[in-house]
Design an enzyme around this catalytic site. Structure first.
Site, mmCIF file in Angstrom:
data_model
loop_
_atom_site.group_PDB
_atom_site.id
_atom_site.type_symbol
_atom_site.label_atom_id
_atom_site.label_comp_id
_atom_site.label_asym_id
_atom_site.label_seq_id
_atom_site.Cartn_x
_atom_site.Cartn_y
_atom_site.Cartn_z
ATOM 1 N N SER A 244 -6.011 46.708 5.940
ATOM 2 C CA SER A 244 -6.017 45.796 7.071
ATOM 3 C C SER A 244 -7.284 46.058 7.871
ATOM 4 C CB SER A 244 -4.793 46.031 7.947
ATOM 5 O OG SER A 244 -4.873 47.320 8.516
ATOM 6 N N LYS A 245 -7.520 45.240 8.853
ATOM 7 C CA LYS A 245 -8.762 45.344 9.623
ATOM 8 C C LYS A 245 -9.064 46.774 10.049
ATOM 9 C CE LYS A 245 -9.874 40.992 9.979
ATOM 10 N NZ LYS A 245 -8.646 40.189 9.968
ATOM 11 N N ARG A 246 -8.016 47.437 10.544
ATOM 12 C CA ARG A 246 -8.208 48.784 11.060
ATOM 13 C C ARG A 246 -8.148 49.827 9.946
ATOM 14 N NH1 ARG A 246 -11.002 50.912 13.916
ATOM 15 N NH2 ARG A 246 -10.429 52.381 15.532
ATOM 16 N N ASN A 247 -7.987 49.310 8.740
ATOM 17 C CA ASN A 247 -7.610 50.204 7.657
ATOM 18 C C ASN A 247 -8.466 50.024 6.400
ATOM 19 O OD1 ASN A 247 -5.959 52.255 6.962
ATOM 20 N ND2 ASN A 247 -4.315 50.974 6.166
ATOM 21 N N ALA A 249 -10.426 47.457 5.689
ATOM 22 C CA ALA A 249 -10.651 46.081 5.250
ATOM 23 C C ALA A 249 -11.870 45.459 5.912
ATOM 24 C CB ALA A 249 -9.424 45.234 5.516
#
Length: 480
Positions: A244-247, A249
């Site tokens: 995800s964005k924070r992860n 991505a």
RNA sequence: GGCCCCAUCGUCUAGUGGCCUAGGACGCCGCCCUCUCAAGGCGGUAACACGGGUUCGACUCCCGUUGGGGCUACCA
């Protein structure tokens, strides 16, 4: 065997992240290995969420990685006629029906069905008389086109990675083919395009595994041949959750900006979900192409490990020729305030040669190279304290005079090469009465301002006579 | 919730019934090299999720449990 034609079909609603890059890479590898064709197709049928900027960013990412495509980019938004035509055929063959339900209505009813553990079907619109449909459409009623999923059939297909996969149509909802604005939805456009573009293998993320039966059904309805499928396990973030964005991505371009070499990222990504079957881990581009094999792709999801990427990057950095690193290093030098190094390879190359095996990222270079690129570098206080601030005044003055003599000796040295420089320095250390580590340490601080550096003889030769003499002399006052 | 898929060291993985007292890589720890720091060399740490079968024999085959992921949109 027919020619391999594969495609990478990103949706320009987000960045090219690690998962997308890995999918693109595997497609590219298969294409190059088989001398097939790699097609780039931009799936931008959702006008609201797609943007040209994103599409360009994705292409920039692909280009940076070296994943060149042979055909495209094809934009689905410019091929709407093809999908409308396909949609018409599904209507004509009664494989699809017009649905007049509002989104809210459907959402409510499908949530209801889900709660009951069933799949939703629009019984109301499914069997409406075609005359009535025509008049409602003519009256301007908002409507979508839905696929009429057949009852009680088992769709079985052979995935090149996952093997036999099967799903009952009882678990497939009547998915949308055309939105109320007439634009095609994903399933329709992929199926139509994969056929129209002659795609032989669909290689994509495993998040599409459950979608595949729908697409096979659609191929059947259109009377087209479904391509072969190979789904790739997903790449998970460090917390084992989906990217995800924070992860993890973020765009692959972030990795570029952080100083990762494109080949290193490709190599790392290749090993996420695939392995050559032996112990090799570091591959040249050519070896990767030669060794790659879809049949050796893993089924289990993989967690992205930045530390291993960094390690791999450091190996690529160390193994690259200094000349090849120049263009990669340039942006980082400029960002750190060394724009004058552009085109100044003569001065840069020896420094790269000296430091490349100690870098983890390109971005480490400016900091490490500071003392070699400018006279205006900082002396670490820690280094000065440890090596120059000798409590004993006698030792201080002894070190001072010894460094002064050393400067003189280097100034007078016939040939300023590695052997001579080493001989002189070792001699000086011996004469000084200090332990060799202590004396070399002081010289290191005098020349680089640091406690850590490459081998001191290499440092001296790389700096060159003039700078060495200057710096030795300059630091004498620190020992007053 | 329903359906689909997956499951070996912390992480990436090798392993396709006996070659496994489970191999490699990253990380971590130690030693060597050494003028410091890296690199390098050597060594160590650490895993077959669990429970049933099948079999002379299961990491490998089958079933279940648990856990994880995916799909279930007028997103792709």
């Amino acid at each position: 065997m027919s020619r391999v034609r594969v495609r990478f079909a990103p949706s320009p609603t987000g960045f090219l992240h690690l998962g997308g890059a890995r999918t693109a890479l595997f497609n590219w590898l298969l294409a190059r290995k088989t001398r097939g064709t790699f097609v780039l197709r931009v799936e931008d049928t959702d006008a609201r969420r797609s943007s040209q900027e994103m599409a360009e960013g994705i292409m920039e990412g692909l280009s940076w990685l070296g994943l060149d495509w042979d055909e495209g980019p094809f934009y689905q938004s410019r091929r709407l006629e093809i999908y409308r035509e396909a949609a018409k055929r599904t209507v004509a063959s009664r494989h699809a029906y017009t649905c007049f339900c509002s989104p809210e209505e459907i959402q409510a009813r499908s949530a209801e069905s889900r709660l009951a553990g069933r799949i939703w079907r629009c019984r109301r619109c499914r069997n409406q008389a075609s005359r009535l449909v025509r008049s409602r459409v003519a009256a301007g009623e908002s409507h979508t086109l839905r696929f009429r999923v057949p009852a009680d059939r088992r769709i079985v297909f052979r995935d090149q990675v996952y093997g036999k996969v099967s799903l009952s149509t009882e678990n497939i909802e009547d998915f949308t083919l055309l939105r109320s604005d007439g634009s095609p939805t994903y399933h329709l456009s992929v199926v139509a395009d994969d056929w129209e573009m002659g795609i032989s293998h669909v290689i994509r993320g495993a998040d599409h595994l459950s979608n595949t039966p729908k697409q096979i059904l659609l191929h059947e309805a259109l009377g087209t041949q479904a391509p072969g499928y190979a789904h790739l396990p997903l790449i998970l973030g460090p917390d084992k959750k989906r990217l995800s964005k924070r992860n993890g991505a973020e765009s692959v371009l972030e990795y570029r900006d952080q100083g990762v070499l494109p080949m290193a990222l490709c190599n790392y990504l290749a090993l996420l979900g695939w392995s050559p079957g032996d112990d090799r881990e570091l591959f040249s581009n050519g070896e990767l192409v030669k060794s790659f094999d879809l049949d050796r792709v893993n089924k289990a999801n993989a967690v992205f490990d930045r530390r291993k990427l960094d390690w791999m990057n450091s190996r690529y950095l160390a193994g690259s020729s200094s000349q090849d690193l120049v263009p990669h290093l340039q942006p980082f030098l400029e960002r750190s305030g060394y724009p004058e190094e552009r085109g100044n390879d003569g001065r840069l190359l020896p420094v790269i040669r000296l430091l490349k095996s100690r870098l983890n990222r390109l971005s480490d270079f400016p900091e490490m190279a500071g003392p070699f690129l400018t006279d205006d570098f900082d002396y670490e206080s820690k280094a000065v304290n440890r090596h120059f601030s000798l409590a004993d005044p006698e030792q201080r003055s002894r070190l001072r005079s010894r460094l002064e003599i050393l400067a003189e000796e280097y100034d007078q040295l016939q040939e300023f090469n590695l052997e001579n420089v080493e001989a002189v320095l070792r001699g000086a250390a011996k004469e000084s009465g200090f332990k060799i580590g202590v004396f070399f340490g002081a010289v290191r601080v005098a020349l680089t301002g640091r406690t850590a550096s490459p081998g001191i003889f290499d440092v001296i030769v790389t700096l060159g006579r003039q700078r060495v003499v200057e710096r030795l002399t300059r630091c004498l006052k620190l020992l007053q």
